[in-house]
Design a protein around this motif. Structure first.
Motif, PDB file in Angstrom:
ATOM      1  N   GLY A 345       0.848  -1.468  -0.230  1.00  0.00           N
ATOM      2  CA  GLY A 345       0.036   0.113  -0.100  1.00  0.00           C
ATOM      3  C   GLY A 345       1.022   1.284   0.020  1.00  0.00           C
ATOM      4  O   GLY A 345       0.269   2.470   0.052  1.00  0.00           O
ATOM      5  N   VAL A 346       2.178   1.014  -0.008  1.00  0.00           N
ATOM      6  CA  VAL A 346       2.891   2.449  -0.052  1.00  0.00           C
ATOM      7  C   VAL A 346       3.353   2.690  -1.685  1.00  0.00           C
ATOM      8  O   VAL A 346       2.837   4.108  -1.773  1.00  0.00           O
ATOM      9  N   SER A 347       3.647   2.080  -2.454  1.00  0.00           N
ATOM     10  CA  SER A 347       3.966   2.431  -3.833  1.00  0.00           C
ATOM     11  C   SER A 347       3.791   1.041  -4.641  1.00  0.00           C
ATOM     12  O   SER A 347       4.517   0.183  -4.376  1.00  0.00           O
ATOM     13  N   SER A 348       3.455   1.003  -5.694  1.00  0.00           N
ATOM     14  CA  SER A 348       3.260   0.020  -6.824  1.00  0.00           C
ATOM     15  C   SER A 348       4.901  -0.554  -7.268  1.00  0.00           C
ATOM     16  O   SER A 348       5.294  -1.498  -7.745  1.00  0.00           O
ATOM     17  N   LEU A 350       7.551  -0.256  -5.579  1.00  0.00           N
ATOM     18  CA  LEU A 350       8.072  -1.161  -4.621  1.00  0.00           C
ATOM     19  C   LEU A 350       7.843  -2.575  -4.743  1.00  0.00           C
ATOM     20  O   LEU A 350       6.791  -3.085  -4.971  1.00  0.00           O
ATOM     21  N   HIS A 351       9.041  -3.347  -4.505  1.00  0.00           N
ATOM     22  CA  HIS A 351       8.616  -4.871  -4.623  1.00  0.00           C
ATOM     23  C   HIS A 351       7.963  -5.525  -3.478  1.00  0.00           C
ATOM     24  O   HIS A 351       7.318  -6.733  -3.332  1.00  0.00           O
ATOM     25  N   GLY A 352       7.961  -4.734  -2.362  1.00  0.00           N
ATOM     26  CA  GLY A 352       7.127  -5.315  -1.311  1.00  0.00           C
ATOM     27  C   GLY A 352       7.452  -4.164  -0.045  1.00  0.00           C
ATOM     28  O   GLY A 352       8.366  -3.571   0.201  1.00  0.00           O
ATOM     29  N   SER A 353       6.382  -3.940   0.967  1.00  0.00           N
ATOM     30  CA  SER A 353       6.599  -2.742   2.084  1.00  0.00           C
ATOM     31  C   SER A 353       5.890  -3.362   2.928  1.00  0.00           C
ATOM     32  O   SER A 353       4.741  -4.117   3.198  1.00  0.00           O
ATOM     33  N   GLY A 354       6.241  -2.851   4.220  1.00  0.00           N
ATOM     34  CA  GLY A 354       5.672  -3.163   5.439  1.00  0.00           C
ATOM     35  C   GLY A 354       5.815  -1.967   6.338  1.00  0.00           C
ATOM     36  O   GLY A 354       6.674  -1.271   6.688  1.00  0.00           O
ATOM     37  N   ILE A 355       4.593  -1.671   7.168  1.00  0.00           N
ATOM     38  CA  ILE A 355       4.753  -0.516   8.082  1.00  0.00           C
ATOM     39  C   ILE A 355       4.065  -1.204   9.659  1.00  0.00           C
ATOM     40  O   ILE A 355       3.038  -2.074   9.475  1.00  0.00           O
ATOM     41  N   PHE A 356       4.831  -0.792  10.419  1.00  0.00           N
ATOM     42  CA  PHE A 356       4.600  -1.520  11.806  1.00  0.00           C
ATOM     43  C   PHE A 356       4.631  -0.692  12.848  1.00  0.00           C
ATOM     44  O   PHE A 356       5.778   0.215  13.071  1.00  0.00           O
ATOM     45  N   TYR A 357       3.519  -0.428  13.668  1.00  0.00           N
ATOM     46  CA  TYR A 357       3.476   0.460  14.790  1.00  0.00           C
ATOM     47  C   TYR A 357       3.495  -0.424  15.983  1.00  0.00           C
ATOM     48  O   TYR A 357       2.637  -1.237  16.025  1.00  0.00           O
ATOM     49  N   ARG A 358       4.226  -0.088  17.199  1.00  0.00           N
ATOM     50  CA  ARG A 358       4.173  -0.587  18.464  1.00  0.00           C
ATOM     51  C   ARG A 358       4.113   0.547  19.367  1.00  0.00           C
ATOM     52  O   ARG A 358       5.334   0.826  19.804  1.00  0.00           O
ATOM     53  N   LEU A 364       9.045   1.507   8.998  1.00  0.00           N
ATOM     54  CA  LEU A 364       8.640   1.063   7.492  1.00  0.00           C
ATOM     55  C   LEU A 364       9.843   0.405   6.998  1.00  0.00           C
ATOM     56  O   LEU A 364      11.092   0.846   7.106  1.00  0.00           O
ATOM     57  N   SER A 365       9.613  -0.899   6.564  1.00  0.00           N
ATOM     58  CA  SER A 365      10.499  -1.523   5.921  1.00  0.00           C
ATOM     59  C   SER A 365      10.095  -1.971   4.365  1.00  0.00           C
ATOM     60  O   SER A 365       9.041  -1.998   4.015  1.00  0.00           O
ATOM     61  N   VAL A 366      11.059  -1.817   3.368  1.00  0.00           N
ATOM     62  CA  VAL A 366      10.985  -1.874   2.196  1.00  0.00           C
ATOM     63  C   VAL A 366      11.687  -3.029   1.628  1.00  0.00           C
ATOM     64  O   VAL A 366      13.066  -3.485   1.925  1.00  0.00           O
ATOM     65  N   LEU A 367      11.064  -3.927   0.714  1.00  0.00           N
ATOM     66  CA  LEU A 367      11.798  -5.152   0.320  1.00  0.00           C
ATOM     67  C   LEU A 367      12.242  -4.773  -1.311  1.00  0.00           C
ATOM     68  O   LEU A 367      11.399  -4.357  -2.085  1.00  0.00           O
ATOM     69  N   THR A 368      13.336  -5.251  -1.717  1.00  0.00           N
ATOM     70  CA  THR A 368      13.751  -5.165  -3.019  1.00  0.00           C
ATOM     71  C   THR A 368      14.435  -6.554  -3.257  1.00  0.00           C
ATOM     72  O   THR A 368      15.400  -7.296  -2.493  1.00  0.00           O
ATOM     73  N   ILE A 557      -0.675 -15.227   4.871  1.00  0.00           N
ATOM     74  CA  ILE A 557       0.367 -15.909   4.292  1.00  0.00           C
ATOM     75  C   ILE A 557       1.053 -15.131   3.356  1.00  0.00           C
ATOM     76  O   ILE A 557       0.531 -14.086   2.746  1.00  0.00           O
ATOM     77  N   PRO A 558       2.477 -15.699   2.919  1.00  0.00           N
ATOM     78  CA  PRO A 558       2.928 -14.591   1.689  1.00  0.00           C
ATOM     79  C   PRO A 558       2.072 -14.501   0.263  1.00  0.00           C
ATOM     80  O   PRO A 558       1.473 -15.601   0.030  1.00  0.00           O
ATOM     81  N   ARG A 559       2.219 -13.548  -0.225  1.00  0.00           N
ATOM     82  CA  ARG A 559       1.563 -13.291  -1.421  1.00  0.00           C
ATOM     83  C   ARG A 559       2.030 -14.494  -2.541  1.00  0.00           C
ATOM     84  O   ARG A 559       3.195 -14.887  -2.507  1.00  0.00           O
ATOM     85  N   SER A 560       1.078 -14.794  -3.402  1.00  0.00           N
ATOM     86  CA  SER A 560       1.272 -16.103  -4.138  1.00  0.00           C
ATOM     87  C   SER A 560       2.523 -15.724  -5.452  1.00  0.00           C
ATOM     88  O   SER A 560       2.989 -16.433  -5.916  1.00  0.00           O
ATOM     89  N   GLU A 561       2.152 -14.265  -5.882  1.00  0.00           N
ATOM     90  CA  GLU A 561       3.112 -14.023  -6.974  1.00  0.00           C
ATOM     91  C   GLU A 561       3.946 -12.798  -6.345  1.00  0.00           C
ATOM     92  O   GLU A 561       3.452 -12.001  -5.499  1.00  0.00           O
ATOM     93  N   ILE A 562       5.212 -12.683  -6.863  1.00  0.00           N
ATOM     94  CA  ILE A 562       6.220 -11.429  -6.716  1.00  0.00           C
ATOM     95  C   ILE A 562       5.459 -10.125  -7.225  1.00  0.00           C
ATOM     96  O   ILE A 562       4.660 -10.541  -8.111  1.00  0.00           O
ATOM     97  N   SER A 563       5.979  -9.140  -7.121  1.00  0.00           N
ATOM     98  CA  SER A 563       5.617  -7.712  -7.807  1.00  0.00           C
ATOM     99  C   SER A 563       5.979  -8.005  -9.221  1.00  0.00           C
ATOM    100  O   SER A 563       7.178  -8.539  -9.650  1.00  0.00           O
ATOM    101  N   PRO A 564       5.007  -7.533 -10.201  1.00  0.00           N
ATOM    102  CA  PRO A 564       5.486  -7.591 -11.574  1.00  0.00           C
ATOM    103  C   PRO A 564       6.740  -6.413 -11.607  1.00  0.00           C
ATOM    104  O   PRO A 564       7.251  -6.552 -12.789  1.00  0.00           O
ATOM    105  N   ASN A 565       7.205  -5.615 -10.751  1.00  0.00           N
ATOM    106  CA  ASN A 565       8.417  -4.652 -10.943  1.00  0.00           C
ATOM    107  C   ASN A 565       9.633  -5.276 -10.657  1.00  0.00           C
ATOM    108  O   ASN A 565      10.557  -4.811 -10.858  1.00  0.00           O
TER     109      ASN A 565
END
Length: 715
Positions: A345-348, A350-358, A364-368, A557-565
């Motif tokens: 939900g951050v940007s298409s 990006l290959h993957g992203s996560g936001i976590f609050y405690r 903010l973590s970003v996957l490449t 569970i992890p998404r079944s497909e990786i990002s098209p980017n």
């Protein structure tokens, strides 16, 4: 050269302490030898105190020398060792975190510990470095409340048979060879443990979803070896130890104490217990700073008044927690702060992203994702390897509402990144299952307690959002302690604000529902009983499950497909003898394929070939290499182009890289007087492979066996 040696058996091997006058100007020095691994530890303390410093100035440097492993490092133009490697930084942190709690924190003299690796074999120099630093301090004149001991302990499987993964102490190995730990698939868990007097004061651990009870058993076994190391050092100190320097502790002006009691102390409890964070107590601290500055206009150093405020805050937090079960933000002892989790939900782009609050900690973590060619090449003192997974952690100044230097990676950031990397590496898919190079960057956006553990949670979300098939989600939590005695203490779940600053331990535990994947322990006291650590691990598991519930509510569970980017990776296996042909002279062939297709190609020694690219570039490159390396078999039928006609037969191209020859007798079922009568260059003909001479590289073909009527049809 003056020389004296002492020895003790640790983990089935002899540890030798060698005292000489080699570094005689140092205030304390020792060489420790274990096998053929040797380290030199030196310690020095400044003659004069550093006025107005406000903190204890301890510097620890672990120095790698490439000569220790018989290597000449660097480029063609620079052969001197450069900045510390990540491994050296992490080693320095381990030594620092072990030694620091045993110094009187009011000392304002600078202390420097330097550990130099002299030679290295299969024994871990880092374990030696911690023990050597302890012994050097213990025999020196520097006031320090040691010694301590340090060992590595774990359950290992060097043969890959899981034979050593049994239950109980019998399968625990002390100070395993480095080769057993290079590949994390060769151990169930691996712990570095330091301690004193039966208590533990530093832990670094990675584990494959291991139960807390099993890790507690390992701590108990490690403590036995640590006691042997302590006694060994105490014996040496009794014989050759120097008399300790006496450093007078400065005393605060009584007028400051009275002023504090009158105007600040009555307001402290309300400010401390005003909710999450440290805003109110920091505001009161600023009032106190202005008050003493106005009272003593001639002075510049107010560190004693600062310490009075801090010590009082520390005492109040401890007393209320232990006696009243009261925390600064009003939570219960085992209560986790409010949680928020977002996967993607951050940007298409990006290959993957996560936001976590405690609570007030936001990450903010970003996957490449990349191909094998993006792996991190490590050429260290003892290690030459490729890393396929990296986790990098950033803590910008705005994260804590401050100004400061940006773009510089400090030791803390390296350490926190490595801890999260260790926790997540335990659940990654194999390279065969997921051949991508994986990089996650965690950005601490707001800090109020354990951004490192929040980074693990955010990184888990990013990995799952990016379609990385991790074995299970990982979450981390920081546990605290308010300690008075072995019977009077309180364990705090999810420490924040003043608890983080004034608590007696920061016990970070990460893992899945099934078990622990990483641990890091730092303390401000001399050590924590194993019994308390065992309780804290169980309490951490309860908190971890709550966090995992929140993560799985967002993405189960992890998404079944990786990002098209993200790039696409295709894998084939070729005959290793054909690697040279694919690469070509000076890399000419493989370079041409890359330029033609736009794909990256990585070839490993076993013949595994990776094609990485976007759109259809990987498919194109794969097709070319498959064609190049196709190994024809007798009986195979295909079509080929006639490229040359001779009196004795025709040469036929099977693919752009391979030709075969059909003898005149194999062209047709009838007698052929002249080859050129029935076959011309450029003709596409059916062919069957009838013989292969691999030594000479010849392939025999037959047209008549492929289609006996071919030339009749042509007529």
């Amino acid at each position: 050269m003056q020389k004296k040696e002492y020895s003790v058996e640790i983990g089935g091997k002899i540890l030798t302490a060698i005292f000489t006058d080699l570094a005689e100007q140092a205030h304390g020095s020792v060489m420790l030898k274990y096998g053929e691994t040797i380290v030199l530890a030196t310690v020095c303390m400044s003659h004069d105190s550093q006025k107005g410093l406000g903190y204890f100035n301890l510097t620890v440097d672990y120095i790698e020398r490439f000569y220790a492993s018989g290597k000449i490092s660097g480029s063609r133009f620079v052969k001197r060792e450069g900045k510390p490697s990540e491994e050296a930084i992490l080693a320095s942190r381990v030594i620092d975190r072990t030694l620091r709690p045993l110094f009187e924190q009011s000392i304002r003299h600078a202390v420097q510990v330097i550990v130099t690796v002299i030679s290295v074999d299969e024994n871990d120099p880092v374990i030696l470095a911690v023990n050597a630093a302890s012994l050097a301090l213990a025999v020196s004149n520097i006031p320090w409340n040691g010694p301590i001991g340090c060992v590595r302990i774990g359950k290992y499987d060097p043969e890959g048979k899981q034979a050593s993964y049994g239950a109980g102490d019998d399968s625990l190995i002390i100070n395993a060879p480095s080769s057993w730990r290079v590949d994390d698939s060769k151990y169930k868990f691996d712990l570095t443990v330091c301690g004193k007097n039966g208590n533990i004061n530093m832990i670094e651990a990675s584990a494959h979803q291991t139960e807390e009870k099993e890790l507690a058993e390992a701590l108990s076994r490690a403590s036995e070896e640590i006691t042997k190391l302590e006694n060994f050092q105490k014996k040496i100190v009794s014989e050759i130890g120097k008399e300790k320097r006496v450093i007078e502790k400065e005393t605060i002006d009584q007028q400051s104490v009275e002023l504090f009691k009158k105007d600040i102390l009555p307001k402290m409890e309300e400010a401390i217990f005003s909710g999450a964070g440290k805003a109110k107590i920091d505001e009161l601290h600023n009032v106190w700073n202005k008050m003493v500055a106005e009272k003593y206009p001639e002075r510049e150093d107010f560190s004693l008044e600062d310490n009075l405020f801090d010590d009082t805050e520390n005492d109040i937090l401890h007393k209320k927690a232990i006696e009243k079960n009261k925390r600064a933000d009003g939570r219960k002892m085992d209560e986790v702060r409010d949680l928020f989790a977002q996967a993607g939900g951050v940007s298409s782009v990006l290959h993957g992203s996560g936001i976590f609050y405690r609570g007030g900690t936001h990450v903010l973590s970003v996957l490449t994702l990349g191909g094998p060619e993006d792996r991190h090449l490590i050429d260290g003192m003892t290690t030459k390897a490729e890393k396929r997974f990296m986790h990098h952690y950033n803590f910008p100044p705005y994260s804590s509402g401050e100004t400061g230097r940006a773009g510089f990676t400090n030791r803390r950031e390296v350490g926190h990144g490595a801890l999260a990397e260790k926790a997540l590496a335990m659940v990654l898919p194999s390279v065969e299952e997921f051949p991508y190079t994986i990089r996650v960057v965690s950005e601490s956006m707001a800090s109020n307690g354990s951004t490192s553990q929040a980074s693990i949670c955010a990184a888990t979300l990013a990995l799952m959002d990016g379609g990385v098939p991790i074995k299970a989600p990982v979450a981390g939590i920081a546990m605290g302690l308010m300690y008075e005695s072995d019977s009077k203490y309180k364990i705090l779940t999810d420490i924040q604000g003043p608890e983080d600053h004034y608590g007696d331990m920061d016990f970070k535990v990460a893992g899945t529902r099934a078990g622990v994947t990483a641990i890091q322990l730092d303390v401000k006291v001399e050590g924590v009983p194993i019994k308390i650590l065992s309780e804290a691990m169980i309490q951490a598991k309860d908190a971890r499950v709550i966090i995992l519930d929140k993560i799985e509510q967002e993405i189960k569970i992890p998404r079944s497909e990786i990002s098209p980017n993200a790039p696409k990776i295709l894998i084939i296996k070729i005959n290793p003898e054909m690697i040279g042909m694919v690469i070509g002279g000076g890399g000419k062939t493989i370079k041409e394929i890359k330029e033609k297709t736009g794909a990256e190609i990585t070839i490993e020694d076993d013949g595994t070939v990776y094609f990485t690219g976007k759109n259809d570039s990987a498919e194109k490159a794969k097709s070319i290499v498959l064609e190049m390396t196709h190994e024809y078999a007798v009986g195979e039928v295909l079509k080929g182009e006639v490229v040359k006609v001779a009196d004795f037969g025709a040469f036929i191209r099977l693919n752009p890289f391979t030709d075969g020859m059909a003898h005149i007798s194999e062209l047709a079922p009838f007698r052929v007087e002249r080859v050129s009568d029935i076959i011309k260059e450029g003709m596409i003909v059916p062919i069957k492979v009838i013989s292969i001479d691999r030594e000479k590289g010849r392939i025999g073909l037959s047209i008549k066996e492929a289609d006996k009527d071919f030339f009749n049809q042509k007529k």
